[in-house]
Write a protein that holds these residues in place. Structure first.
Motif, PDB file in Angstrom:
ATOM      1  N   HIS A 132       0.824  -1.349   0.217  1.00 46.36           N
ATOM      2  CA  HIS A 132       0.079  -0.076   0.018  1.00 46.36           C
ATOM      3  C   HIS A 132       0.897   1.380   0.004  1.00 46.36           C
ATOM      4  N   LEU A 133       1.968   1.386   0.847  1.00 42.41           N
ATOM      5  CA  LEU A 133       2.645   2.478   1.009  1.00 42.41           C
ATOM      6  C   LEU A 133       3.600   2.644  -0.446  1.00 42.41           C
ATOM      7  N   ALA A 134       4.110   1.517  -1.023  1.00 44.55           N
ATOM      8  CA  ALA A 134       4.736   1.544  -2.259  1.00 44.55           C
ATOM      9  C   ALA A 134       3.827   2.302  -3.302  1.00 44.55           C
ATOM     10  N   ARG A 135       2.383   1.981  -3.307  1.00 41.76           N
ATOM     11  CA  ARG A 135       1.535   2.438  -4.327  1.00 41.76           C
ATOM     12  C   ARG A 135       1.446   3.991  -3.985  1.00 41.76           C
ATOM     13  N   GLN A 309      -5.758  13.901  12.417  1.00 39.28           N
ATOM     14  CA  GLN A 309      -5.155  14.083  10.837  1.00 39.28           C
ATOM     15  C   GLN A 309      -5.413  12.743  10.086  1.00 39.28           C
ATOM     16  N   THR A 310      -5.194  11.737  10.656  1.00 42.17           N
ATOM     17  CA  THR A 310      -5.614  10.331  10.045  1.00 42.17           C
ATOM     18  C   THR A 310      -7.031  10.518   9.645  1.00 42.17           C
ATOM     19  N   LYS A 311      -7.984  10.744  10.196  1.00 46.14           N
ATOM     20  CA  LYS A 311      -9.716  11.074   9.844  1.00 46.14           C
ATOM     21  C   LYS A 311      -9.562  12.000   8.659  1.00 46.14           C
ATOM     22  N   GLN A 312      -8.956  13.016   8.741  1.00 50.94           N
ATOM     23  CA  GLN A 312      -9.016  13.913   7.471  1.00 50.94           C
ATOM     24  C   GLN A 312      -8.527  13.153   6.295  1.00 50.94           C
ATOM     25  N   TRP A 313      -7.232  12.376   6.894  1.00 49.96           N
ATOM     26  CA  TRP A 313      -6.762  11.713   5.420  1.00 49.96           C
ATOM     27  C   TRP A 313      -7.493  11.041   4.725  1.00 49.96           C
ATOM     28  N   LEU A 314      -8.297  10.220   5.525  1.00 49.81           N
ATOM     29  CA  LEU A 314      -9.295   9.155   5.207  1.00 49.81           C
ATOM     30  C   LEU A 314     -10.285   9.849   4.445  1.00 49.81           C
ATOM     31  N   GLN A 315     -10.960  10.974   4.799  1.00 50.02           N
ATOM     32  CA  GLN A 315     -11.825  11.450   4.344  1.00 50.02           C
ATOM     33  C   GLN A 315     -11.651  12.356   2.942  1.00 50.02           C
ATOM     34  N   GLU A 316     -10.367  12.487   2.736  1.00 50.64           N
ATOM     35  CA  GLU A 316     -10.223  13.124   1.677  1.00 50.64           C
ATOM     36  C   GLU A 316     -10.410  12.398   0.406  1.00 50.64           C
ATOM     37  N   ASN A 317     -10.137  11.135   0.445  1.00 54.81           N
ATOM     38  CA  ASN A 317     -10.325   9.993  -0.723  1.00 54.81           C
ATOM     39  C   ASN A 317     -10.690   8.739  -0.044  1.00 54.81           C
ATOM     40  N   GLU A 319     -10.848   6.010  -1.242  1.00 53.09           N
ATOM     41  CA  GLU A 319     -10.333   4.919  -1.729  1.00 53.09           C
ATOM     42  C   GLU A 319      -8.945   4.697  -0.847  1.00 53.09           C
ATOM     43  N   ARG A 320      -8.672   5.508   0.075  1.00 52.66           N
ATOM     44  CA  ARG A 320      -7.498   4.935   1.025  1.00 52.66           C
ATOM     45  C   ARG A 320      -8.025   4.371   2.282  1.00 52.66           C
ATOM     46  N   LYS A 321      -7.126   3.468   2.689  1.00 53.02           N
ATOM     47  CA  LYS A 321      -7.245   2.605   3.607  1.00 53.02           C
ATOM     48  C   LYS A 321      -6.556   2.571   5.111  1.00 53.02           C
ATOM     49  N   PHE A 322      -7.085   2.147   6.118  1.00 51.16           N
ATOM     50  CA  PHE A 322      -6.679   2.311   7.318  1.00 51.16           C
ATOM     51  C   PHE A 322      -6.181   0.755   7.575  1.00 51.16           C
ATOM     52  N   LEU A 323      -5.009   0.454   7.904  1.00 46.63           N
ATOM     53  CA  LEU A 323      -4.637  -1.006   7.905  1.00 46.63           C
ATOM     54  C   LEU A 323      -4.633  -1.149   9.527  1.00 46.63           C
ATOM     55  N   LEU A 324      -5.348  -1.969  10.108  1.00 49.94           N
ATOM     56  CA  LEU A 324      -5.198  -2.466  11.304  1.00 49.94           C
ATOM     57  C   LEU A 324      -4.533  -3.944  11.718  1.00 49.94           C
ATOM     58  N   VAL A 325      -3.427  -3.831  12.243  1.00 44.32           N
ATOM     59  CA  VAL A 325      -2.912  -5.160  12.641  1.00 44.32           C
ATOM     60  C   VAL A 325      -3.023  -5.486  13.891  1.00 44.32           C
ATOM     61  N   VAL A 326      -3.307  -6.541  14.078  1.00 47.92           N
ATOM     62  CA  VAL A 326      -3.680  -7.127  15.558  1.00 47.92           C
ATOM     63  C   VAL A 326      -2.720  -8.394  15.584  1.00 47.92           C
ATOM     64  N   ASP A 327      -1.729  -8.403  16.179  1.00 48.80           N
ATOM     65  CA  ASP A 327      -0.606  -9.599  16.369  1.00 48.80           C
ATOM     66  C   ASP A 327      -0.982 -10.451  17.520  1.00 48.80           C
ATOM     67  N   GLU A 328      -0.868 -11.714  17.448  1.00 49.70           N
ATOM     68  CA  GLU A 328      -1.087 -12.390  18.539  1.00 49.70           C
ATOM     69  C   GLU A 328      -2.406 -12.414  18.993  1.00 49.70           C
ATOM     70  N   GLU A 358     -15.505   0.086   4.240  1.00 46.94           N
ATOM     71  CA  GLU A 358     -14.508  -0.519   3.258  1.00 46.94           C
ATOM     72  C   GLU A 358     -13.188   0.083   3.316  1.00 46.94           C
ATOM     73  N   GLN A 359     -12.914   1.305   4.110  1.00 46.87           N
ATOM     74  CA  GLN A 359     -11.870   1.791   4.204  1.00 46.87           C
ATOM     75  C   GLN A 359     -11.002   1.263   5.254  1.00 46.87           C
ATOM     76  N   LEU A 360     -11.448   0.259   6.015  1.00 44.39           N
ATOM     77  CA  LEU A 360     -10.818  -0.442   7.014  1.00 44.39           C
ATOM     78  C   LEU A 360     -10.370  -1.732   6.571  1.00 44.39           C
ATOM     79  N   GLN A 361      -9.090  -2.112   6.635  1.00 49.48           N
ATOM     80  CA  GLN A 361      -8.656  -3.573   6.566  1.00 49.48           C
ATOM     81  C   GLN A 361      -8.027  -4.135   7.723  1.00 49.48           C
ATOM     82  N   VAL A 362      -8.352  -5.346   8.143  1.00 50.92           N
ATOM     83  CA  VAL A 362      -7.864  -6.189   9.136  1.00 50.92           C
ATOM     84  C   VAL A 362      -6.876  -7.021   8.925  1.00 50.92           C
ATOM     85  N   LEU A 363      -5.672  -7.008   9.255  1.00 52.18           N
ATOM     86  CA  LEU A 363      -4.538  -7.902   9.249  1.00 52.18           C
ATOM     87  C   LEU A 363      -4.350  -8.407  10.542  1.00 52.18           C
TER      88      LEU A 363
END
Length: 480
Positions: A132-135, A309-317, A319-328, A358-363
């Motif tokens: 995602h960051l590369a793109r 700031q993260t909320k504004q970034w998501l609302q501007e587009n 198609e942007r995604k917030f990636l939530l990673v929960v380990d263990e 749709e802007q949330l993705q869980v890993l």
């Protein structure tokens, strides 16, 4: 550690000598009886137990290098090959790593990786983040010329704090939040991210292809300097800490021959955020924390800007995604799990997202979650959504005939052990003697030491004999 058994025997011997010298006995008969008790016995392990050996499992290979995997992704993600090069320098992805990347990027699904310890689960969520960051980074504006005061802490008399991201034109926001249950796991993750994102090779590519921008990441825990609001005294305190850190870095760089040792320290001119103030001013692309600190951050005003700031970034587009990673993930069960689940819902609310956005993705990763009704129910209740792909890689079984093949050369391996270390209670012999023993061992097990270096020839012999499979099969039989 090259001498597992010998190291154990030496440590055991040291403890025995300590007990004998610290608690001397007058009568020889009592001393002899105590010595017998101190010796290891399977039925009565009084002082120590032998080391336990657990081999790393082997998983099916995807047959795809990182470059080939990146080309198989949709257009725009191919630069993952450059960002993730440190993760896979010269070997292909496991099949479950490729399936995780494919499910997250191509299918746009949430993923839960349930493979065992040592299977590369961390890469399963790092690769989608880097993709995602590369793109996204292709559209970033070129970084402005850095100001001369960016190393502000070097002014010992009256330092003035300067934001780390001063000069970066792109919007600051948390693109991915990695949530760990323990700080020890946070520290391990930091070293890996430093190697991936703050290596000279990655910096060179970012300078050439991304206008000098850096992909930022930061640890936000109780160990991150400095708590509270900025005051002149606290600025001086942070400056002193950064000067000491810089001195340690320079010392390690000058004295150490291990190139990976530098990744135990943050690179002060890189993408890792130096302090809480830097992250409060400009949230990092990747934020690493634990659920206790996240709970505190959501309650305090001083960190409110990071979420806004993260909320504004998501609302501007959209198609942007917030990636939530929960380990263990398996550690969040019962009442503590319910508390963390509500904490995540509060986080999403602060970001303007819902659990089914749709802007949330869980890993997520888990060592024990199983696909089925019970596993699906847990995922649905914990995250409030049910669009998960559960990825469980099967281990490659060891060759059952491998131990017999290795056993045929038992005498040669035993002689090699005697040559390099006749007495296990003494350190290994100097390297030249080990070289001679190495050559003899290669010849004894059917190799040709003249075909290259003795180490290379031995490696070929060990692969031909499938020594790794023999060790894994022996451990399987011992535990089964």
């Amino acid at each position: 550690m090259y001498d597992l058994v010998g190291t154990y025997q030496r440590l055991d011997r040291i403890y025995q000598l300590y007990i004998k010298s610290a608690f001397p006995l007058r009568y020889p008969a009592l001393s002899a009886e105590r010595d017998r008790h101190l010796q290891y016995s399977p039925d009565h392990p009084l002082l120590s137990v032998p080391p336990l050996l657990e081999p790393t499992p082997v998983y099916p290979s995807s047959g795809k290098t990182l470059e080939e995997a990146a080309k198989a992704l949709p257009a725009g993600y191919e630069d993952l090959a450059h960002l993730g090069r440190s993760l896979f320098p010269n070997f292909p992805l496991y099949e479950h790593q490729w399936q995780s990347l494919k499910a997250a990027i191509v299918d746009q699904k949430d993923i839960v990786v349930t493979t065992g310890t040592g299977s590369g689960k961390t890469e399963c969520f790092l690769l989608p983040i880097l993709a995602h960051l590369a793109r996204e980074s292709r559209s970033w504006d070129r970084m402005s010329r850095q100001s001369e005061d960016r190393f502000w802490w070097q002014q010992e008399d009256n330092p003035n704090w300067v934001p780390q991201r001063k000069g970066q034109q792109r919007p600051a926001a948390i693109r991915a939040l990695i949530l760990y249950p323990l700080n020890a796991l946070v520290e391990d993750q930091l070293r890996r991210l430093r190697k991936v994102l703050d290596s000279p090779e990655t910096h060179g590519w970012l300078d050439r292809e991304r206008g000098g921008n850096r992909i930022t990441f930061g640890r936000y825990t109780g160990q991150t300097p400095l708590p509270g609001y900025r005051t002149p005294d606290k600025v001086k305190e942070l400056a002193q800490q950064l000067r000491e850190l810089q001195a340690e870095q320079e010392k390690v760089a000058a004295q150490s021959q291990d190139p990976d040792l530098r990744f135990y320290f943050p690179r002060l001119d890189g993408g890792e955020m130096r302090s809480r103030w830097d992250m409060q001013a400009h949230p990092p692309d990747i934020l690493i924390t634990n659920y206790s600190m996240l709970n505190i951050m959501l309650m305090r005003q001083i960190e409110a800007g990071m979420f806004e700031q993260t909320k504004q970034w998501l609302q501007e587009n959209r198609e942007r995604k917030f990636l939530l990673v929960v380990d263990e993930l398996h550690t969040y069960r019962g009442t503590p799990g319910s508390e963390v689940a509500y904490l995540l819902r509060l986080l999403l609310y602060r970001l303007g997202l819902t659990v089914d956005s749709e802007q949330l993705q869980v890993l997520a990763t888990s060592a024990s979650l199983e696909e089925g009704k019970a596993g699906r129910k847990f995922l649905r209740e914990f995250f409030g959504r049910d669009r998960f792909v559960v990825i469980a890689g099967e281990q490659v079984a060891p060759d059952p005939e491998a131990p017999a093949r290795v056993r045929q050369h038992q005498a040669a391996f035993a002689q090699f052990a005697r040559d390099v270390q006749p007495d296990p209670l003494q350190p290994l012999r100097p390297h030249p003697i080990a070289k001679e023993a190495l050559t003899s061992l290669v010849q004894a097990i059917g190799g040709d030491p003249s075909s290259g270096s003795p180490e290379w020839a031995l490696g070929e012999c060990l692969e031909r004999l499938k020594v790794a499979d023999a060790l894994r099969e022996a451990c399987r039989q011992a535990s089964g």
